[in-house]
Design an enzyme around this catalytic site. Structure first.
Site, PDB file in Angstrom:
ATOM      1  N   CYS A   1      -4.546  30.324   1.078  1.00 28.13           N
ATOM      2  CA  CYS A   1      -5.292  31.545   1.410  1.00 28.13           C
ATOM      3  C   CYS A   1      -4.415  32.670   1.954  1.00 28.13           C
ATOM      4  CB  CYS A   1      -6.398  31.218   2.416  1.00 28.13           C
ATOM      5  SG  CYS A   1      -5.767  30.829   4.048  1.00 28.13           S
TER       6      CYS A   1
ATOM      7  N   ASP B   1       0.673 -12.487  -2.559  1.00 32.15           N
ATOM      8  CA  ASP B   1       0.240 -11.169  -2.105  1.00 32.15           C
ATOM      9  C   ASP B   1      -1.187 -10.891  -2.573  1.00 32.15           C
ATOM     10  OD1 ASP B   1       0.545  -8.901  -0.710  1.00 32.15           O
ATOM     11  OD2 ASP B   1       1.896  -7.907  -2.123  1.00 32.15           O
TER      12      ASP B   1
ATOM     13  N   CYS C   1      -2.735  26.026   8.941  1.00 30.63           N
ATOM     14  CA  CYS C   1      -3.354  27.269   8.507  1.00 30.63           C
ATOM     15  C   CYS C   1      -4.557  27.453   9.428  1.00 30.63           C
ATOM     16  CB  CYS C   1      -3.802  27.167   7.054  1.00 30.63           C
ATOM     17  SG  CYS C   1      -5.026  28.411   6.619  1.00 30.63           S
TER      18      CYS C   1
ATOM     19  N   TYR D   1      -4.959 -19.666  -5.461  1.00 36.04           N
ATOM     20  CA  TYR D   1      -4.146 -20.836  -5.142  1.00 36.04           C
ATOM     21  C   TYR D   1      -4.574 -21.347  -3.768  1.00 36.04           C
ATOM     22  CZ  TYR D   1      -0.662 -20.457  -8.892  1.00 36.04           C
ATOM     23  OH  TYR D   1      -0.026 -20.451 -10.095  1.00 36.04           O
TER      24      TYR D   1
ATOM     25  N   CYS E   1     -10.451  29.171   4.210  1.00 32.85           N
ATOM     26  CA  CYS E   1      -9.327  28.798   3.354  1.00 32.85           C
ATOM     27  C   CYS E   1      -9.844  27.823   2.302  1.00 32.85           C
ATOM     28  CB  CYS E   1      -8.243  28.150   4.217  1.00 32.85           C
ATOM     29  SG  CYS E   1      -7.005  27.258   3.278  1.00 32.85           S
TER      30      CYS E   1
ATOM     31  N   LYS F   1       4.863 -16.656  -0.450  1.00 37.25           N
ATOM     32  CA  LYS F   1       3.825 -15.922   0.276  1.00 37.25           C
ATOM     33  C   LYS F   1       3.117 -15.046  -0.755  1.00 37.25           C
ATOM     34  CE  LYS F   1       2.727 -13.528   4.485  1.00 37.25           C
ATOM     35  NZ  LYS F   1       1.795 -12.547   3.968  1.00 37.25           N
TER      36      LYS F   1
ATOM     37  N   LYS G   1       9.743 -12.566   5.204  1.00 39.60           N
ATOM     38  CA  LYS G   1       9.379 -11.509   4.260  1.00 39.60           C
ATOM     39  C   LYS G   1      10.582 -11.049   3.445  1.00 39.60           C
ATOM     40  CE  LYS G   1       5.388  -9.844   4.606  1.00 39.60           C
ATOM     41  NZ  LYS G   1       4.833  -9.051   5.601  1.00 39.60           N
TER      42      LYS G   1
ATOM     43  N   CYS H   1      -0.028  30.361   4.376  1.00 43.19           N
ATOM     44  CA  CYS H   1      -0.762  29.240   3.773  1.00 43.19           C
ATOM     45  C   CYS H   1      -0.750  29.428   2.254  1.00 43.19           C
ATOM     46  CB  CYS H   1      -2.198  29.231   4.291  1.00 43.19           C
ATOM     47  SG  CYS H   1      -3.273  28.131   3.348  1.00 43.19           S
TER      48      CYS H   1
ATOM     49  N   GLU I   1       6.715 -22.386   0.702  1.00 45.40           N
ATOM     50  CA  GLU I   1       5.752 -21.921  -0.304  1.00 45.40           C
ATOM     51  C   GLU I   1       5.939 -20.425  -0.513  1.00 45.40           C
ATOM     52  OE1 GLU I   1       1.831 -22.594   1.329  1.00 45.40           O
ATOM     53  OE2 GLU I   1       2.449 -24.524   2.132  1.00 45.40           O
TER      54      GLU I   1
END
Ligand code: IVH
Length: 675
Positions: free
Chosen positions: A414, A120, A429, A226, A435, A118, A317, A411, A116
């Site tokens: 700042c 999702d 940072c 289903y 900041c 699979k 899979k 950063c 069958e």
């Protein structure tokens, strides 16, 4: 009354006719009449039912529009656990599975499998009693899930009543709820037009739609179903094969996938997989592999189960999807805790069911290892639920003059010098709430659903509020005025009012949510709950030593240090005081210092309406005293708290001899926990 007599027959024949059209449309994908004719039949039925409400049947097709919103979903215990599937990722892994099966059965020959797709989406359990759908539940953790009956009833392809006269007395049909691709695209197009956030993929859209507390919203979502198996079965003899079960399900009116094949040897097992893998992109819904099930039920029985999966089935899979695309830029993001993360901005690429535009490069070391540069062509991979990643750079396509990305020393928000502790992969940072990037992220976190749950405070609004200096700390949110909010981009008067109201509503919270909202490093929802339950009050937590903290379940030395460091910062304590002064509150009637859990191990169920508090508040307070609060009454329940209009749970509790508490008893219990 006379008029109703006249229409009774017409109502019945309209119900039958519409149900038949539903089946043609959903089950057989073969509508026999145009949509407009169908709508007309439905409207006629609605009009007649409006005239004679006594004649509305619970299973009438008009009853699929959703009902009043719920406060929360009730937990439902699965009588037969809903198992998961083991995975195989290669022909060899599948062959090893087949060998385990044949060895265990002591068979030398190949056996028959049903193959069958699979699907999702998400697994659902549908319980039918005497042919009528009485309950629908999500899989949850396999042992118990959420009661989503009202939502499931809005899914047109799920029969509310089984077809024909011969069906089991009681049957639990299991299958997958999913969102077909066309419906998903349409839903996202609508979201875009109305400025809402689109769903990342059809599975998330299906799950999000099914878990709406307001079933009227679910009714507007294009969900499909289903059937692929059964759980409980009473008053019926199981057919001998899985394939025959599908025939029964089809006869009872369930949509079953038309891509099933029975295979009898290894070669055809592989072929069935290849065939579906090739068809995948042509199917109108998403699949992420194939499921092989031993076809014969007596062999399935003999094989049995291992922990959470049957020995008689396996999911093969499809490989993770990979696509090539270009890197348009590389930015660095500053997170709530100052973590600096490089992010590649990509030419949008559809891979593994989602459009990927940004991919995290995690940290400096990872960046160097992959050496991703602006202008590079890269391979992007996305497998299942896993976040997308750059697998590698396609070196043959690297253009001249690209430069290696240099990790910032300052950063970007700042300008503070970035720090990286020895042995740590993440650079940070250090400026904390000085900041602006960290302020934005912490406000987003503070107002998020699992924290203070400020409805309507989206990321774009937070960004504007911080950029315009209206909000520097979470407490500033509660000082915002209508004028200030109305001045923001895309903020109409009505939205400003709604946001103010949502802010006001969010002030009444729980200690757990408040602690989580503070954004203390490594303190997620679960740890926040443990801290709240253990210390019972914020004051007690603020006074706690490392040793005290380490006594809390799931708190180790690192989390303990983060908690201490958080409360040592004067700025944080000031923000907390401001928040409380501005009205943020939680009920502290449950203070029970140093982790004494007076109700520990006691199982409570809450039902009916309470007047002094909401059921969620009562639940939080009971949990703070160590009680377990569940959704359904069983022999294990110690107390049922019965508010106004308690229905079936009260009956069940009485029949099982469970102690029933009135709201007043509950209040006394909460105020006098030791009493
Ligand atoms: S059979 C014990 N059949 O896959 C049998 N599951 O990974 C378990 N799924 O939770 C289910 N398509 O949500 C089965 N044709 C199919 C399926 C399927 C999708 C999902 C289902 C399950 C998950 C397990």
């Amino acid at each position: 009354m006379g008029k109703c007599d006249d229409v009774e027959q017409r109502i019945q024949s309209l119900c039958d006719e519409i149900n038949q059209h539903n089946q043609n449309y959903y089950q057989y994908d073969a509508p026999q009449i145009p949509d407009s004719d169908y709508d007309e039949l439905l409207r006629e039925l609605q009009a007649l039912e409006f005239q004679c409400p006594d004649l509305i049947d619970r299973e009438s097709p008009t009853q699929r529009v959703g009902s009043a919103p719920l406060d929360s979903f009730e937990q439902v215990e699965h009588q037969v656990p809903m198992l998961s599937l083991d995975n195989a990722f290669s022909d060899e892994e599948f062959e090893a599975f087949n060998k385990r099966v044949t060895d265990k059965l002591g068979l030398a020959d190949d056996i028959e499998y049903l193959v069958e797709p699979k699907l999702d989406g998400l697994a659902i359990s549908l319980m039918y009693e005497n042919g009528v759908l009485v309950r629908a539940a999500t899989r949850g953790d396999g042992r118990s899930g959420e009661n989503v009956t009202e939502n499931v009833k809005t899914i047109g392809s799920i029969p509310l009543r089984l077809k024909g006269e011969f069906f089991p007395e009681r049957i639990e049909v299991r299958g997958e709820v999913f969102m077909p691709l066309a419906g998903f695209d349409q839903l996202n197009m609508n979201a875009e037009v109305s400025g809402e956030k689109p769903f990342v993929n059809p599975r998330n859209a299906a799950a999000g739609s099914l878990r709406q507390l307001d079933s009227k919203i679910t009714a507007t979502r294009p969900l499909a179903f289903y059937a692929y198996g059964i759980g409980v079965l009473e008053g019926w003899i199981l057919p001998s094969t899985q394939k025959e079960l599908f025939e029964c399900l089809d006869n009872w009116g369930f949509p079953v996938c038309d891509q099933l094949t029975v295979v009898t040897d290894m070669k055809n097992c592989h072929l069935a997989y290849e065939t579906l893998a090739n068809k995948r992109s042509l199917l109108p819904y998403e699949i992420d592999g194939v499921v092989y099930k031993v076809n014969d039920y007596s062999l399935q029985n003999e094989l049995g189960f291992v922990s959470r999966a049957p020995r008689w089935a396996i999911a093969r899979k499809f490989p993770a999807q990979e696509k090539m695309t270009k890197v348009n830029g590389i930015d660095v993001q500053v997170g709530r805790t100052g973590a600096i993360t490089p992010v590649a901005r990509l030419e949008p690429v559809f891979v593994g069911g989602v459009t990927v535009t940004n991919v995290t490069l995690h940290n400096e070391d990872e960046m160097r290892r992959k050496d991703v540069r602006v202008g590079d062509t890269v391979i992007v991979r996305r497998a299942g639920d896993v976040i997308p990643e750059i697998v590698s750079v396609v070196m043959e396509k690297r253009v001249k003059n690209t430069v290696m990305f240099s990790f910032p020393e300052q950063c970007p928000a700042c300008g503070s010098t970035v720090e990286r502790s020895e042995g740590e992969a993440i650079a940070r940072c250090p400026a904390g709430l000085f900041c602006s990037a960290q302020v934005k992220e912490s406000i987003k976190h503070f107002s998020s659903r699992k924290a203070m749950d400020v409805d309507g405070l989206g990321d774009k609004i937070v960004e504007q509020l911080v950029a315009s200096d209206l909000v520097k700390t979470p407490a500033d949110l509660y000082g915002l005025t209508k004028e200030e909010l109305s001045g923001l981009e895309r903020m109409a008067d009505k939205s400003a009012n709604n946001l103010l109201e949502a802010l006001n509503d969010s002030k009444a919270t729980t200690l757990t949510k408040f602690l989580y909202a503070l954004g203390i490093r490594e303190v997620g929802e679960v740890t926040a709950g443990s801290l709240a339950r253990f210390f019972g009050s914020l004051e007690a937590l603020q006074l706690a030593s490392v040793e005290d903290l380490e006594k809390v379940p799931d708190v180790g030395p690192i989390v303990a240090q983060h908690v201490i460091a958080f409360f040592e910062l004067e700025h944080n304590c000031e923000v907390i005081n401001d928040l409380r002064e501005r009205g943020v509150n939680w009920s502290d009637t449950c203070i029970e210092p140093q982790g004494v859990q007076v109700l520990s191990d006691k199982i409570f169920v809450l039902t009916g309406a309470l007047s002094a508090m909401t059921r969620d508040q009562a639940k939080a307070e009971l949990q703070a005293l160590g009680a377990k609060v569940t959704g359904s009454v069983s022999k294990k329940t110690d107390y049922l708290v019965a508010g106004e209009d308690s229905g079936s749970k009260l009956k069940k509790a009485l029949s099982l001899g469970v102690t029933v508490l009135a709201e007043q008893d509950l209040l006394e219990l909460l105020e006098k926990p030791k009493g």
